[in-house]
Design an enzyme around this catalytic site. Structure first.
Site, mmCIF file in Angstrom:
data_model
loop_
_atom_site.group_PDB
_atom_site.id
_atom_site.type_symbol
_atom_site.label_atom_id
_atom_site.label_comp_id
_atom_site.label_asym_id
_atom_site.label_seq_id
_atom_site.Cartn_x
_atom_site.Cartn_y
_atom_site.Cartn_z
ATOM 1 N N GLU A 26 -50.753 44.171 8.238
ATOM 2 C CA GLU A 26 -51.064 43.314 9.353
ATOM 3 C C GLU A 26 -52.588 42.809 8.801
ATOM 4 O O GLU A 26 -53.368 43.491 8.523
ATOM 5 C CB GLU A 26 -51.117 43.582 10.641
ATOM 6 C CG GLU A 26 -51.354 42.532 11.634
ATOM 7 C CD GLU A 26 -51.296 42.837 13.189
ATOM 8 O OE1 GLU A 26 -51.467 42.031 13.901
ATOM 9 O OE2 GLU A 26 -51.769 44.126 13.383
ATOM 10 N N LYS A 101 -46.648 35.893 15.538
ATOM 11 C CA LYS A 101 -46.820 37.168 16.398
ATOM 12 C C LYS A 101 -46.647 36.650 17.774
ATOM 13 O O LYS A 101 -47.305 35.541 18.282
ATOM 14 C CB LYS A 101 -48.179 37.696 16.085
ATOM 15 C CG LYS A 101 -48.236 39.150 16.907
ATOM 16 C CD LYS A 101 -49.759 39.874 16.424
ATOM 17 C CE LYS A 101 -49.621 41.016 17.052
ATOM 18 N NZ LYS A 101 -50.972 41.925 16.868
ATOM 19 N N CYS A 135 -46.977 44.514 14.609
ATOM 20 C CA CYS A 135 -47.826 45.342 15.281
ATOM 21 C C CYS A 135 -47.598 45.444 16.739
ATOM 22 O O CYS A 135 -46.495 45.951 17.092
ATOM 23 C CB CYS A 135 -49.344 44.963 14.953
ATOM 24 S SG CYS A 135 -50.360 46.510 15.589
#
Length: 269
Positions: A26, A101, A135
């Site tokens: 990431e 995200k 994440c």
């Protein structure tokens, strides 16, 4: 970025190993902040977005050149005045997909003003359907279940964590998602330090490949893992046919045994 020998090196390693996928961490492009004379984190991120075309061009070329599908970590991208954290899939046939995200950490909001995406996507590849959950997103079990119901067999999680506690949240959740959904999960994180870069000065990671926990899979449900906080490559073979069989006849069958008569996840898209 067009001539980065380090980035190309890892694509070359994946290709030499005959890998179908290569996964980068990431926001690893924040390394560029160490070369920018910009002390303000929010302004530094704005500067990083200026490299988006170079980033996309580089990984598109690498995926084709080395014949490997690349999850290019993630990169900060500006769209319509907002900055998003986006993970790209660069297929080896030259086509590109992207996953925004969805859950933004307090740190990302405070320091960088990152905006949220709003769609769980599953991508077709020449090796089956995959999903990318960046994440923090892997820490929300609903997302992995939605991706699994959409057909994903592998969930890739590029991540960036600054300490062991943060890393373990990502790791434990990725392992749990593999068990809960009878899928493979892959985590790839940043290691090393950027001492002169505000809010990106320390990193902690241990990249790994996880499987459901049952007899036909790897011991401890771990196909492979790096040494903690050391830059290296982990390579592992995952078998989608074993996954299919275990979903039907495994010791436990989490997908088949769900109680849809009393609960169900409702995806609003």
């Amino acid at each position: 970025m067009k001539s980065s020998p380090t980035i190309e090196y890892y694509a070359d390693v994946a290709s030499d190993a005959g890998a179908d996928f290569a996964v980068y961490p990431e926001i690893f492009t924040t390394q560029l902040m160490s070369f920018l004379e910009e002390r303000s984190p929010s302004l530094a991120v704005q500067r990083i977005t200026e490299y988006t075309e170079d980033y996309i061009s580089l990984f598109t070329d690498l995926a084709v050149k080395y014949n490997v599908n690349i999850i290019g970590g993630s990169h900060f991208v500006e769209e319509e005045g907002k900055i998003y954290n986006i993970a790209y899939l660069f297929r080896r046939d030259g086509t590109i997909e992207k996953q925004y995200k969805l859950h933004i950490t307090p740190n990302e909001r405070k320091w960088w003003g990152i905006s949220r995406g709003d769609e769980v996507r599953v991508f077709d590849t020449d090796c089956g359907k995959i999903a990318i959950q960046i994440c923090y997103d892997i820490e929300f079990p609903e997302l992995a279940r939605i991706a699994t119901e959409k057909g994903a067999k592998i969930i890739f999680t590029p991540f960036c964590t600054e300490d062991r506690q943060g890393y373990l949240r990502v790791r434990y959740c990725a392992q749990a998602r593999a068990v809960e959904n009878q899928v493979y999960t892959v985590i790839s994180g940043t290691v090393g330090n950027l001492p002169q870069t505000e809010n990106m000065d320390i990193q902690y990671a241990q990249s790994a490949i996880f499987a459901p926990s049952d007899f036909e899979f790897a011991r401890d449900g771990i196909f492979g893992e790096c040494n903690p906080n050391i830059e290296m490559v982990v390579i592992g073979d995952v078998d989608l046919e074993i996954l299919r069989r275990q979903r039907q006849d495994g010791t436990v069958r989490q997908l088949k045994d769900r109680r849809h008569d009393i609960y169900r996840i409702h995806y609003k898209k």
